[in-house]
Design an enzyme around this catalytic site. Structure first.
Site, PDB file in Angstrom:
ATOM      1  N   LYS A 493      11.378  -3.213   6.237  1.00  0.00           N
ATOM      2  CA  LYS A 493      10.588  -4.444   6.250  1.00  0.00           C
ATOM      3  C   LYS A 493       9.349  -4.270   5.380  1.00  0.00           C
ATOM      4  O   LYS A 493       8.969  -3.139   5.069  1.00  0.00           O
ATOM      5  CB  LYS A 493      10.207  -4.782   7.695  1.00  0.00           C
ATOM      6  N   ARG A 590       5.602  -8.705  22.987  1.00  0.00           N
ATOM      7  CA  ARG A 590       5.540  -9.350  21.674  1.00  0.00           C
ATOM      8  C   ARG A 590       6.691 -10.350  21.637  1.00  0.00           C
ATOM      9  O   ARG A 590       6.524 -11.509  21.905  1.00  0.00           O
ATOM     10  CB  ARG A 590       5.657  -8.270  20.586  1.00  0.00           C
ATOM     11  N   HIS A 619      11.124  -1.983  22.113  1.00  0.00           N
ATOM     12  CA  HIS A 619      10.152  -1.342  21.222  1.00  0.00           C
ATOM     13  C   HIS A 619       9.004  -0.795  22.051  1.00  0.00           C
ATOM     14  O   HIS A 619       8.501  -1.479  22.936  1.00  0.00           O
ATOM     15  CB  HIS A 619       9.658  -2.379  20.210  1.00  0.00           C
ATOM     16  N   ARG A 676      15.190   3.901  15.313  1.00  0.00           N
ATOM     17  CA  ARG A 676      14.696   3.050  14.223  1.00  0.00           C
ATOM     18  C   ARG A 676      13.562   3.769  13.491  1.00  0.00           C
ATOM     19  O   ARG A 676      12.431   3.837  13.978  1.00  0.00           O
ATOM     20  CB  ARG A 676      14.204   1.702  14.774  1.00  0.00           C
ATOM     21  N   TYR A 718     -20.867  -6.898  -8.126  1.00  0.00           N
ATOM     22  CA  TYR A 718     -21.292  -8.111  -7.415  1.00  0.00           C
ATOM     23  C   TYR A 718     -22.336  -7.812  -6.351  1.00  0.00           C
ATOM     24  O   TYR A 718     -22.292  -6.773  -5.694  1.00  0.00           O
ATOM     25  CB  TYR A 718     -20.084  -8.753  -6.712  1.00  0.00           C
ATOM     26  N   CYS A 766     -14.099  -5.145  -6.548  1.00  0.00           N
ATOM     27  CA  CYS A 766     -13.855  -6.504  -7.056  1.00  0.00           C
ATOM     28  C   CYS A 766     -12.377  -6.855  -6.900  1.00  0.00           C
ATOM     29  O   CYS A 766     -11.579  -6.051  -6.452  1.00  0.00           O
ATOM     30  CB  CYS A 766     -14.225  -6.621  -8.534  1.00  0.00           C
ATOM     31  N   MET A 767     -12.006  -8.042  -7.352  1.00  0.00           N
ATOM     32  CA  MET A 767     -10.632  -8.489  -7.181  1.00  0.00           C
ATOM     33  C   MET A 767      -9.650  -7.608  -7.958  1.00  0.00           C
ATOM     34  O   MET A 767      -8.621  -7.180  -7.427  1.00  0.00           O
ATOM     35  CB  MET A 767     -10.487  -9.944  -7.626  1.00  0.00           C
ATOM     36  N   ASP A 768      -9.961  -7.304  -9.217  1.00  0.00           N
ATOM     37  CA  ASP A 768      -9.012  -6.550 -10.035  1.00  0.00           C
ATOM     38  C   ASP A 768      -9.548  -5.207 -10.498  1.00  0.00           C
ATOM     39  O   ASP A 768      -8.893  -4.499 -11.248  1.00  0.00           O
ATOM     40  CB  ASP A 768      -8.643  -7.364 -11.290  1.00  0.00           C
TER      41      ASP A 768
HETATM   42  C1  LIG Z   1       8.422  -1.543  12.506  1.00  0.00           C
HETATM   43  C2  LIG Z   1       9.276  -1.282  13.637  1.00  0.00           C
HETATM   44  C3  LIG Z   1       9.785   0.009  13.880  1.00  0.00           C
HETATM   45  C4  LIG Z   1       9.377   1.222  13.099  1.00  0.00           C
HETATM   46  O1  LIG Z   1       8.172   1.753  13.574  1.00  0.00           O
HETATM   47  P1  LIG Z   1       7.469   3.044  12.908  1.00  0.00           P
HETATM   48  O2  LIG Z   1       6.288   3.285  13.743  1.00  0.00           O
HETATM   49  O3  LIG Z   1       7.119   2.652  11.523  1.00  0.00           O
HETATM   50  O4  LIG Z   1       8.473   4.111  12.949  1.00  0.00           O
HETATM   51  C5  LIG Z   1      10.702   0.152  14.880  1.00  0.00           C
HETATM   52  N1  LIG Z   1      11.095  -0.921  15.633  1.00  0.00           N
HETATM   53  C6  LIG Z   1      10.611  -2.146  15.446  1.00  0.00           C
HETATM   54  C7  LIG Z   1      11.079  -3.246  16.311  1.00  0.00           C
HETATM   55  C8  LIG Z   1       9.677  -2.384  14.457  1.00  0.00           C
HETATM   56  O5  LIG Z   1       9.181  -3.608  14.284  1.00  0.00           O
END
Ligand SMILES: *Cc1c(COP(=O)(O)O)cnc(C)c1O
Length: 823
Positions: A493, A590, A619, A676, A718, A766-768
């Site tokens: 992701k 969540r 999670h 995961r 700035y 700054c921005m860039d």
């Molecule tokens: C992002 C995420 C992970 C991975 O977590 P890490 O701490 O980066 O290993 C696992 N499960 C879910 C649902 C996540 O959103």
């Protein structure tokens, strides 16, 4: 390979038995990686038992590629394979040992001098430089890159050919007992012991024990080259070997070659005084002590092999840095360039072509190459290059130089010839390449950097470099923590935590990840469009994107009863299957179902068989922190209960998974069916317990746009926040908050590294752009600046501004060019 092998020869050498098939076959090629098989019909595939997976898993694929001969473990289950006529299976007690025995046999067919290198540091550099120096006079065979391990050495030996006049192989070990097997394969006539340092100290009872283990490489060598500047090392060597087998160098009297070093303006003079008082002088283009040590080994080895000092100096004059990187760069018109402008020999070409083969498919495979600068055996070298190019199914070759016209096409490969690099640049245009994969590989004198520059898409000065070897290392580290049957889903992701989703996903695919996960449907669609075929879970799809998911074979997560009802209704009409996953909230609060909703949930699933439930998961809210351990265990126990209950309610069992990167390390007994993996893959170990075992994969680099002298009291940027009361020098860098360089780094909050020294941010980011104080630092406009990377820890930077490494990584703007390399 030096000599083809008959089946009965292989059986003799390995003590194996014929499990299936007939005896009449000659092997011309040995492979251990299913992705790197070329000339399939003549190949013996050796199925090694790896940390990740057994090579046996790939046999069905290999059969469909045309491979006929396989070497497997005795325990191999023949019934798993659809046996057919023409296949040959040989079984041995241990496939790795068998591979090594075949290598030892091939080694014995090599009758020319073979030089072996070991030591803690510099093995690869000494090997590459010595290769360059000896190439002035001989045709040299050597290990590609740093292939020096228990399986790297056999592959190096299989790469030797009968026309090579001298061979150089390196040997690397990390534990006691490993050198015997390497020695048995390499059997060097001449040895070089580079030095001894702290690498792998933890594997040995003492430094001395490590030296003795490494020294075993030279048991049968006629001569051993070593340095006397380190007395612990030289004392050990001198105790183990009689004086007439020793060739030493050192900066004090008493060595075979006494060295003195004189630093000049742009170069260094090395004077070697032999025992008979003959004096040899060489000039080298650097002055740091590590390079001087490495080159002295090279000089002594080349002299010991009888090379003339004038030839050696010729080679030193165009010595090239050993930057053994294959870098992927974006070319014009969606082409992908592989920059291999540093390597120029057959072994290197083979590695580069392998790397090319692993990339996402493009329209054509194009190779731009120069003459190979190698003395002698011209016809054989080009015949072999032609063979390789044809085997790897190259569509178009641009060949530059005087010799390279010897390459030939045996099929549809087109060849265009050019005398010089200038001719090539005039004869081609970036628009000749449309969605092609282009490998650019040439000897240094051809200056192929110009070709890369010419074909590369213009980029601004900031790049994020991703080390794919480090990624593999991290993946394997986590894989080792898991039970063999546990699957790995990798979180790609947020643009793979900023690293670039498509390239990372492609690499993961080839490493054997089981699943990918993205946050939103768009991210999944993008991966499919880039040709990624692994199953992909979408964590947070919106209802409107469900049909898009199905169309692209993406698997949405469903996290509430109402969402589940909606999904069921949407797919009920046409009854086409949709794969889904369920998220359970066990304490993160969540997204997700509650345990109390199980009955409703299973009822809906049972009534809607078009919904294919692939997995369920939860999670953890605090896996990375010891203080939340009890809470985490409670979450995991709740999830285990949900899993059991659901199994009773449903006629099938979906996969279950709960652990993220931190969880894998903290709660190994709760692996369920899959884990995961996220941040850990990208080199950040958030629990802090395994500091140092992961490798940072990314380096954010920018450049100095301008350097300014500021008068006393001058202010910078700035709001005039930066002040230099006594004046000073500052540098303006080509990175700002729009690139993802956090504004909280302003006014000394952050720093960058310039030539290994810390330069604090001065004034507001700054921005860039942003500005740094150059006090105490010598630098020029255009110089490279490291924002973070192996020498600047991301976790430390994050702490300085009160955030976490995740945020720094994922904030890096997509306008920052990603560049991928293997080192
Ligand atoms: C992002 C995420 C992970 C991975 O977590 P890490 O701490 O980066 O290993 C696992 N499960 C879910 C649902 C996540 O959103």
């Amino acid at each position: 390979m030096l000599q083809g092998l008959s089946i009965s020869q292989i059986l003799d050498l390995t003590g194996g038995k014929l499990l299936y098939g007939e005896n009449e076959f000659v092997v011309a090629n040995i492979a251990i990686d299913s992705r790197q098989v070329v000339r399939a019909t003549e190949t013996l595939f050796v199925a090694l038992q790896g940390a990740k997976a057994s090579g046996e898993l790939f046999i069905p694929d290999l059969i469909s590629l045309g491979v006929k001969a396989f070497l497997v473990q005795k325990s191999f289950d023949e019934d798993k394979i659809q046996m057919e006529k023409g296949l040959i299976f040989l079984a041995v007690a241990d496939t790795r040992e068998a591979l090594q025995k075949l290598a030892a046999f091939q080694r014995q067919q090599f009758k020319k001098p073979l030089l072996g290198i070991t030591g803690s540091n510099g093995k690869t550099i000494v090997k590459e430089w010595l290769g360059q120096v000896l190439s002035e006079e001989y045709t040299v065979g050597k290990s590609p890159k740093s292939y020096n391990s228990q399986v790297g050495v056999p592959l190096s030996i299989f790469g030797l050919s009968s026309y090579h006049q001298v061979a150089i192989l390196e040997a690397g070990i990390s534990k006691p007992g490993e050198m015997d097997a390497l020695e048995n394969m390499i059997q060097p006539d001449l040895g070089v012991f580079t030095n001894i340092g702290s690498a792998h100290d933890e594997g040995f009872p003492s430094r001395k024990a490590k030296i003795l283990e490494k020294l075993k490489l030279f048991n049968r060598s006629k001569f051993v080259i070593y340095q006397k500047n380190d007395s612990e090392l030289s004392d050990s060597i001198e105790q183990e070997f009689p004086a007439d087998r020793l060739i030493s160098w050192g900066d004090e009297p008493g060595a075979t070659f006494m060295r003195s070093v004189k630093k000049l303006e742009q170069s260094t003079r090395i004077i070697l005084l032999k025992e008979d008082l003959e004096m040899l002088t060489f000039k080298v283009p650097f002055s740091d002590s590590a390079s001087l040590e490495n080159i002295t080994h090279v000089l002594v080895a080349a002299l010991s092999l009888g090379e003339q000092s004038t030839k050696i100096q010729q080679a030193l004059d165009h010595l090239k840095p050993v930057e053994m990187r294959l870098t992927l760069k974006d070319g014009a018109n969606e082409s992908l360039l592989i920059d291999d402008t540093y390597s120029n020999d057959l072994a290197g070409l083979r590695v580069a072509l392998d790397f090319m083969k692993l990339q996402r498919p493009k329209k054509r495979r194009v190779v731009i190459l120069s003459d190979v600068l190698q003395h002698g055996a011209v016809e054989e070298v080009y015949r072999e290059i032609s063979g390789l190019l044809n085997e790897y199914e190259i569509d178009q070759v641009y060949a530059v130089g005087k010799e390279v016209h010897r390459i030939s096409s045996s099929g549809s490969m087109e060849i265009s010839l050019f005398k010089t690099t200038q001719d090539l640049l005039q004869g081609i245009s970036p628009n000749d390449f449309q969605e092609d994969l282009v490998l650019i590989t040439g000897a240094r004198v051809f200056g192929f950097e110009r070709v890369v520059n010419f074909l590369q898409r213009r980029i601004h000065g900031t790049t994020l470099e991703i080390n794919l070897n480090a990624l593999t290392h991290n993946f394997n580290f986590y894989k080792k923590q898991l039970n063999p049957q546990t699957k790995v889903m990798v979180m790609v992701k947020a643009f793979a935590y900023g690293s670039g989703a498509a390239e990372i996903a492609n690499h993961l695919q080839s490493m054997g990840a089981d699943y990918l996960a993205v946050a939103f449907t768009d991210e999944g669609v993008a991966l499919r469009e880039e040709g990624i075929t692994l199953p992909i879970m979408v964590l947070n799809p919106v209802k409107e994107s469900l049909l898009l998911c199905r169309q692209h074979d993406l698997e949405p997560v469903v996290f509430s009863i109402s969402f589940l009802r909606f999904t069921a209704a949407l797919t009920q009409k046409d009854k086409t299957k949709l794969s889904i996953h369920l998220d359970f909230d066990t304490g993160m609060h969540r997204l997700g179902f509650d345990e109390s909703e199980l009955a409703d949930l299973s009822e809906i699933l049972l009534a809607n068989p078009q919904l294919e439930l692939k997995s369920i998961y939860t999670h953890l809210a605090g896996a990375d922190e010891e203080v939340h351990k009890e809470y985490s265990i409670q979450q995991l126990e709740t999830f285990a209960r949900i899993n059991e209950k659901l199994k009773l309610m449903l006629p099938f069992a979906p996969l279950a998974h709960a652990l993220n990167s931190a969880g894998i390390l903290a709660f190994p007994s709760y692996q369920f069916d899959m884990v995961r993996l996220g941040i850990g893959l990208y080199g950040v170990e958030v629990t802090g317990k395994n500091e140092g075992v992961l490798k940072p994969i990314s380096t954010l680099k920018t450049t100095i746009s301008q350097i300014k002298e500021i008068p006393p009291g001058g202010t910078i940027g700035y709001s005039r926040k930066g002040v230099l009361p006594d004046g000073g020098r500052i540098a303006t860098l080509a990175i700002g908050y729009a690139d993802g360089y956090d504004r909280r780094f302003s006014n000394g909050g952050g720093f960058v590294m310039i030539h290994g020294q810390k330069a604090p941010i001065i004034g507001n980011v700054c921005m860039d752009m942003c500005m740094v104080n150059l006090e105490g630092i010598t630098a020029q406009e255009g110089d490279e600046v490291i924002v973070f990377g192996p020498e600047v820890s991301l976790s430390d930077l994050a702490k300085r501004i009160g955030t976490i490494p995740y945020e720094l990584l994922t904030n890096i703007s997509t306008r920052v060019k990603r560049v991928y390399y293997l080192d």
